[in-house]
Design a protein around this motif. Sequence first.
Motif, mmCIF file in Angstrom:
data_model
loop_
_atom_site.group_PDB
_atom_site.id
_atom_site.type_symbol
_atom_site.label_atom_id
_atom_site.label_comp_id
_atom_site.label_asym_id
_atom_site.label_seq_id
_atom_site.Cartn_x
_atom_site.Cartn_y
_atom_site.Cartn_z
ATOM 1 N N ARG A 1 -3.687 -4.213 0.598
ATOM 2 C CA ARG A 1 -4.726 -4.841 1.590
ATOM 3 C C ARG A 1 -4.667 -4.233 3.059
ATOM 4 N N ALA B 1 -9.042 -13.892 2.217
ATOM 5 C CA ALA B 1 -9.581 -13.450 3.251
ATOM 6 C C ALA B 1 -11.012 -14.154 3.675
ATOM 7 N N LYS C 1 -1.723 -0.701 11.166
ATOM 8 C CA LYS C 1 -1.092 -0.690 9.894
ATOM 9 C C LYS C 1 0.198 -0.605 9.836
ATOM 10 N N THR D 1 -2.525 -14.900 -2.785
ATOM 11 C CA THR D 1 -3.456 -14.147 -2.226
ATOM 12 C C THR D 1 -5.123 -14.672 -2.387
ATOM 13 N N ARG E 1 -4.529 -21.073 1.705
ATOM 14 C CA ARG E 1 -4.307 -19.966 1.140
ATOM 15 C C ARG E 1 -3.205 -20.143 0.079
ATOM 16 N N ALA F 1 -7.199 -1.791 5.176
ATOM 17 C CA ALA F 1 -7.845 -2.286 6.136
ATOM 18 C C ALA F 1 -8.447 -1.439 7.099
ATOM 19 N N GLU G 1 -0.100 -6.046 -3.573
ATOM 20 C CA GLU G 1 -1.341 -6.122 -3.106
ATOM 21 C C GLU G 1 -1.300 -6.482 -1.695
ATOM 22 N N MET G 2 -0.427 -7.000 -1.273
ATOM 23 C CA MET G 2 -0.230 -7.200 0.326
ATOM 24 C C MET G 2 -0.301 -5.980 1.037
ATOM 25 N N ASP H 1 -11.075 -14.898 -2.685
ATOM 26 C CA ASP H 1 -9.898 -14.199 -1.974
ATOM 27 C C ASP H 1 -9.303 -15.066 -0.593
#
Length: 593
Positions: free
Chosen positions: A102, A207, A113, A183, A180, A106, A98-99, A205
């Motif tokens: 993301r 974020a 990236k 995730t 956090r 992005a 998942e990291m 989330d």
Amino acid sequence: MIVLGYNGFTRGAELFGRLYGATGVGRNLLVGHDAAAALAIDGEVVAAVEEEQLSRVKKTSDFPANAISWCLESAGVELGQVDVVAFPWRFSPTVAEEMIARITAADMPVAAKFDALRRTGELYTDMLSREAVYGDFVRRTGHALDPNKLALVPHHLAHLMCGAYLAGGDDAAFLVSDGRAETLSSVMGELRDGVVRLFDEGTVDMASSLGVAYGRITRYLGFVPNNDEYKVMGLAAYGPPPQHNPLLEHVVRLHENGSYTLSIPSDIGAYYALFDDLFGGDSEKREEFDFRVKVAGLAQHMVEAVTAHQLRALTAASSLDTLLFEGGLALNCVANTKMLERSSFTGMEVSFGASDPGVAIGAAVYTAGLRNLPADAVTTPYLGPSYDERQILDALAQYADRVEWQEEPDTSVVAERTAQLLAGKTVVGWFQGRAEFGPRALGNRSILANPAHPDIKDIINLRVKHREPFRPFAPVVLESEAPRVFEMGKKTSSPYMTFVFPVRKEFQERIPGACHVDGTARVQTVDERQNPALAELLRAFTARTAVPCLLNTSFNVAGEPIVCSPRDALECFLATEIDCLVIDRFVVTKKSG
């Protein structure tokens, strides 16, 4: 069954500094901060201490080698006897995927990236993965742990289990909210018969972390994020409630299912520009007290509005009467009281380990198996080191050229002598029994004073604590007396300073030193079972002065951990204008000249 829980990474500060440019204390404040260890034997937590109290490094995220050693030694347990080692983070391969996803999804240039993937990969491989956690434990302890004995517990679950254990293990709805986890930043659900059910639709989330947003405003106001948010909370009380809030209008979006989205850029320069635009600020205005009060009020209002939104969804989804609130946001005691009073919950619990110190306890309890505590069980925050008479006398002897002391015959005489000192403007360092666990001084490593003096806050802030003059102090009061002095609402006790209550009008002039600017106080209630020495002192002080409470603040100065050992206490005593130090049965004063 013996379970050792711990939190902390050897390379955390180094990696966050090198890979992400974190500096100073900020290197310790991202993941693994408030490093600690806890030991549970047959489901009961018998020892817990934060690493900072032993290493004397504030907010350390280092592997808690000292804390682990002390917990084991205090219980007479060797590492080889430990059945499970529980760690309150689980960055599983699924989380790693998942990291990666993301980053690849992005909106950023390809080169950026690749850079983000490189840094995240190094962080995961060298610190976060199961293999890295296991290797860290073996290297720092020198113990060849059976890999099957390492249990990784999701971070929010560790938060929840800490609160559930300390609340007695009964059924409850829960909200966990912090900066956090792996995730996510917030989860809600129910705990029934020891089984956790997440309400997936209410998850938030990372974020959109409310804790991170509050932390960014904390930095904007010149404080340290993930460390000084309580200063922002205290500042907010100096202004009226906002009539409208640009954060709620332009930054926050609330969703019907109880979740929310926050839109704040991660780059410091970008969010400073956003906040300047929203608040009408600039580099000069950010130094002005009135402007800082206004912004603090808006940040506090945002927290209260968002958490109220979450509770509306939680109460609609759960029929349970009690709320458990854990995570870093649960230290916002102003919001806590409003959450309870404005909700349909009849009870609400916030533990002394609500922020990240508590995840060491939570990981251990979860792995041991949460069980309902007996109705007469005493839940205690006093889980850390204590020192016997010989150790205290040895420490005093080392400072004999600078201090003198008198040994009192028993605790009742100590209480009477200390109450006599506190009747005036004497500031007393109070050091008794086992050190408390968590960020609050709860009466065993405390600085005490008489709240009847209007200027006592200024004396302690400036001459003792060396901190900002706007900072309030908490009153400690006998639980039986608390409703007479404070408007407690739905609460009957507040043993961990996690709720704020209005001071009744007839007492505001009697305890001005314990009243914040808005007439409220962050109350600690005490009873005979939990802290007999402090309860005895309160009775003696009230009998002598007719003042129903004492002012209580942590025994330290700004930037230092709370004292743990007699030597720590003596060093702090001699470096400040604390007038008198009471260690166990010894009343210590400074030699003149």
